[in-house]
Enzyme design. Sequence first.
Site, PDB file in Angstrom:
ATOM      1  N   ARG A  77      -1.115 -11.851   1.395  1.00 42.70           N
ATOM      2  CA  ARG A  77      -2.357 -11.129   1.702  1.00 42.70           C
ATOM      3  C   ARG A  77      -3.535 -12.099   1.665  1.00 42.70           C
ATOM      4  O   ARG A  77      -3.822 -12.675   0.616  1.00 42.70           O
ATOM      5  CB  ARG A  77      -2.550  -9.991   0.699  1.00 42.70           C
ATOM      6  CG  ARG A  77      -3.216  -8.757   1.323  1.00 42.70           C
ATOM      7  CD  ARG A  77      -3.610  -7.745   0.269  1.00 42.70           C
ATOM      8  NE  ARG A  77      -4.650  -8.292  -0.575  1.00 42.70           N
ATOM      9  CZ  ARG A  77      -4.778  -8.065  -1.877  1.00 42.70           C
ATOM     10  NH1 ARG A  77      -3.933  -7.264  -2.489  1.00 42.70           N
ATOM     11  NH2 ARG A  77      -5.755  -8.621  -2.567  1.00 42.70           N
ATOM     12  N   HIS A 122      -7.508  -6.361  -0.903  1.00 45.44           N
ATOM     13  CA  HIS A 122      -6.662  -5.170  -0.719  1.00 45.44           C
ATOM     14  C   HIS A 122      -7.387  -4.145   0.145  1.00 45.44           C
ATOM     15  O   HIS A 122      -6.815  -3.539   1.051  1.00 45.44           O
ATOM     16  CB  HIS A 122      -6.355  -4.567  -2.090  1.00 45.44           C
ATOM     17  CG  HIS A 122      -5.779  -3.192  -2.027  1.00 45.44           C
ATOM     18  ND1 HIS A 122      -4.490  -2.954  -1.622  1.00 45.44           N
ATOM     19  CD2 HIS A 122      -6.333  -1.971  -2.293  1.00 45.44           C
ATOM     20  CE1 HIS A 122      -4.265  -1.643  -1.645  1.00 45.44           C
ATOM     21  NE2 HIS A 122      -5.359  -1.029  -2.050  1.00 45.44           N
ATOM     22  N   TYR A 180      -8.101 -12.476  -9.304  1.00 42.62           N
ATOM     23  CA  TYR A 180      -6.669 -12.584  -9.582  1.00 42.62           C
ATOM     24  C   TYR A 180      -5.870 -13.403  -8.573  1.00 42.62           C
ATOM     25  O   TYR A 180      -4.793 -13.887  -8.882  1.00 42.62           O
ATOM     26  CB  TYR A 180      -6.038 -11.178  -9.684  1.00 42.62           C
ATOM     27  CG  TYR A 180      -6.175 -10.318  -8.438  1.00 42.62           C
ATOM     28  CD1 TYR A 180      -5.283 -10.449  -7.377  1.00 42.62           C
ATOM     29  CD2 TYR A 180      -7.199  -9.382  -8.302  1.00 42.62           C
ATOM     30  CE1 TYR A 180      -5.410  -9.674  -6.236  1.00 42.62           C
ATOM     31  CE2 TYR A 180      -7.325  -8.606  -7.170  1.00 42.62           C
ATOM     32  CZ  TYR A 180      -6.419  -8.757  -6.137  1.00 42.62           C
ATOM     33  OH  TYR A 180      -6.550  -7.984  -5.007  1.00 42.62           O
TER      34      TYR A 180
END
Length: 354
Positions: A255, A259, A268
């Site tokens: 990714r 998100h 993160y």
Amino acid sequence: MAQVLPAERDLRRVIGDADGAGDREVDGLGEQELLELYRSMVLLRTYDERSVVYHRQGRIGTYAIFWNHEAMQAGAFHALEDEDWIFPSYRESAIGLLRGMPPATVLSWWRGYPAGWWNPEDYRVASICVPIATHVPHAAGLAWGKKLKGETACAVVFFGDGATSEGAFHEGANFAAVTGAPLVLFCNNNHWAISTPLEAQTRAETLADKAVGYGMPGLRVDGTDVLACYEATCEAVARARTGGGPTFIEAVSYRTAPHATADDPRAYIDLARVEEEKKRECVGRFEGYLRRAGILHDDLAASIRSEAADAVRAGIADAEAEPPADVELLFAHAYADPPVSFGSDLDELRRTLG
Ligand SMILES: Cc1ncc(C[n+]2csc(CCOP(=O)(O)OP(=O)(O)O)c2C)c(N)n1
Ligand SMILES: [Mg+2]
């Protein structure tokens, strides 16, 4: 009993890039089909990039970005016939565009307007599923129904790496396997479930290995290689149509975007890896393949991009022209016999809203 094939270990690739692997050709894809695939990817990319802008401008709500997932969506889509069903998650929210759904419909969905809900039968595209994996049993059920009726259509259900930890995924996969349902379980393994990394999601060496436990074949492909996604889905669809039952496809990527618009992955994610992955993003990779094959040139690429931009621009204008819904809709369709209190609740809501 289904034949259990060992899951593929290596990622299947068709696009060779410039690393010496060499480009391959794919059966059934001539120049026109390759350009159609490219058109689909550019439409999805344009829709996605514009949606992030519309979100920042306050014109749509929280939006699940699918930048660099276009290869999986367009690749799998083009392996389907018109009669085949698609069960999208929020990550594939715009896949209906490839079936001719107006961009305004999907933009209306992200605006929370009633015009954003369509009749699934019209496009053979089920509602966008936000609860993780709950649409896998729905897809298995529809596919089984097609088989029971003796119809040739199959279904493909899209879900993420995180979804493979959900009960509904297990139930749907197992149900599809035991009924021999003509279903393609297409797993978008982008390595993250919001902030949960793949390593914290499973102890399986690959997600495709899970297929063995259900007694179905598992395929592993490079998820940013649109032709590999297409080829693998074609194989799965052919198996489904000829009574071979379901197939699990693990399409591996990373990714590169948050998100969703409400997420800040800097807390993160491995930012160096993100930058590396962006360099090999899927639309650019396919564009390189087409240029090396002499199929795409600057003028054609520019006209395909501007066609997509016009479609999305018209889409947001149409979506914003939708009148706001009457608040009564909040109460309609929930019950066949609504509780009597609904009447006074609605009156109170109207009073509150002025
Ligand atoms: C049943 C359920 N539990 C939790 C959530 C909250 N949630 C939204 S997205 C997400 C992560 C899903 O990750 P993955 O399946 O890998 O799909 P991706 O978002 O990476 O495409 C979670 C846990 C949800 N939507 N539904
Ligand atoms: Mg994921």
